[in-house]
Design a protein around this motif. Structure first.
Motif, PDB file in Angstrom:
ATOM      1  N   VAL B  50       0.837  -1.203   0.000  1.00  0.00           N
ATOM      2  CA  VAL B  50       0.000   0.000   0.000  1.00  0.00           C
ATOM      3  C   VAL B  50       0.874   1.255   0.000  1.00  0.00           C
ATOM      4  O   VAL B  50       0.650   2.181  -0.784  1.00  0.00           O
ATOM      5  CB  VAL B  50      -0.984   0.005   1.193  1.00  0.00           C
ATOM      6  CG1 VAL B  50      -1.634   1.376   1.362  1.00  0.00           C
ATOM      7  CG2 VAL B  50      -2.056  -1.065   0.998  1.00  0.00           C
ATOM      8  N   GLU B  51       1.895   1.255   0.842  1.00  0.00           N
ATOM      9  CA  GLU B  51       2.830   2.389   0.875  1.00  0.00           C
ATOM     10  C   GLU B  51       3.417   2.638  -0.515  1.00  0.00           C
ATOM     11  O   GLU B  51       3.490   3.769  -0.985  1.00  0.00           O
ATOM     12  CB  GLU B  51       4.001   2.094   1.833  1.00  0.00           C
ATOM     13  CG  GLU B  51       3.677   2.167   3.297  1.00  0.00           C
ATOM     14  CD  GLU B  51       3.682   3.601   3.835  1.00  0.00           C
ATOM     15  OE1 GLU B  51       3.958   4.537   3.066  1.00  0.00           O
ATOM     16  OE2 GLU B  51       3.395   3.747   5.030  1.00  0.00           O
ATOM     17  N   GLU B  52       3.843   1.559  -1.144  1.00  0.00           N
ATOM     18  CA  GLU B  52       4.474   1.657  -2.460  1.00  0.00           C
ATOM     19  C   GLU B  52       3.492   2.169  -3.513  1.00  0.00           C
ATOM     20  O   GLU B  52       3.826   3.046  -4.314  1.00  0.00           O
ATOM     21  CB  GLU B  52       5.010   0.270  -2.843  1.00  0.00           C
ATOM     22  CG  GLU B  52       6.039   0.293  -3.947  1.00  0.00           C
ATOM     23  CD  GLU B  52       6.489  -1.118  -4.305  1.00  0.00           C
ATOM     24  OE1 GLU B  52       7.378  -1.645  -3.622  1.00  0.00           O
ATOM     25  OE2 GLU B  52       5.932  -1.703  -5.265  1.00  0.00           O
ATOM     26  N   MET B  53       2.272   1.637  -3.488  1.00  0.00           N
ATOM     27  CA  MET B  53       1.256   2.064  -4.459  1.00  0.00           C
ATOM     28  C   MET B  53       0.867   3.526  -4.239  1.00  0.00           C
ATOM     29  O   MET B  53       0.629   4.263  -5.195  1.00  0.00           O
ATOM     30  CB  MET B  53       0.022   1.160  -4.369  1.00  0.00           C
ATOM     31  CG  MET B  53       0.292  -0.274  -4.800  1.00  0.00           C
ATOM     32  SD  MET B  53      -1.200  -1.300  -4.939  1.00  0.00           S
ATOM     33  CE  MET B  53      -1.837  -1.225  -3.261  1.00  0.00           C
ATOM     34  N   CYS B  54       0.799   3.940  -2.984  1.00  0.00           N
ATOM     35  CA  CYS B  54       0.494   5.345  -2.687  1.00  0.00           C
ATOM     36  C   CYS B  54       1.561   6.249  -3.274  1.00  0.00           C
ATOM     37  O   CYS B  54       1.274   7.279  -3.873  1.00  0.00           O
ATOM     38  CB  CYS B  54       0.399   5.573  -1.178  1.00  0.00           C
ATOM     39  SG  CYS B  54      -1.154   4.987  -0.476  1.00  0.00           S
TER      40      CYS B  54
END
Lengths: 79, 79
Positions: B50-54
């Motif tokens: 999620v961090e990466e996609m954000c």
């Protein structure tokens, strides 16, 4: 957005994520998030007012669902 | 949206609420809300992804802030 309502923005995000290699992501739904500060309201008053504002202005009951949480300003909104 | 960034949508909502008699409402901010289902991910994997996609797609770091929460699908997303 209700589950039964088409969400083209969510579908676009899902497709873009898949194109970036995140193929394990599904059921993407995009909605709105709002923060409001209510002056001089108790938790009960705030809750009742938020319900009323959601019904009268903030949401479209035909296609949208909503949830909300009440915080005291000094431990939430102000940060 | 970062506090320092102008939020015309929030200002419009605030004005509309005031016109309906909700004069005690201030600091209205409108943002985006997203729900995503990640298949076959542990909580740690989900969090990292999620961090990466954000960072890569879902947010614009110049004007936006984000927070997220991870739920197991069987006690959250599916409802």
């Amino acid at each position: 957005m209700k589950k039964s309502v088409l969400d083209p923005q969510g579908a676009a995000v899902e497709k873009a994520l898949a194109a970036l290699g995140y193929g394990n992501v599904g059921r993407v739904r995009v909605g709105k998030y709002m923060e409001l500060l209510l002056e001089k309201a108790s938790e009960e008053e705030a809750s009742a007012q938020v319900e009323e504002m959601c019904r009268r202005l903030l949401t479209n009951p035909v296609i949208e669902e909503y949830t909300y949480r009440i915080y005291r300003a000094d431990d939430g909104v102000d940060k």
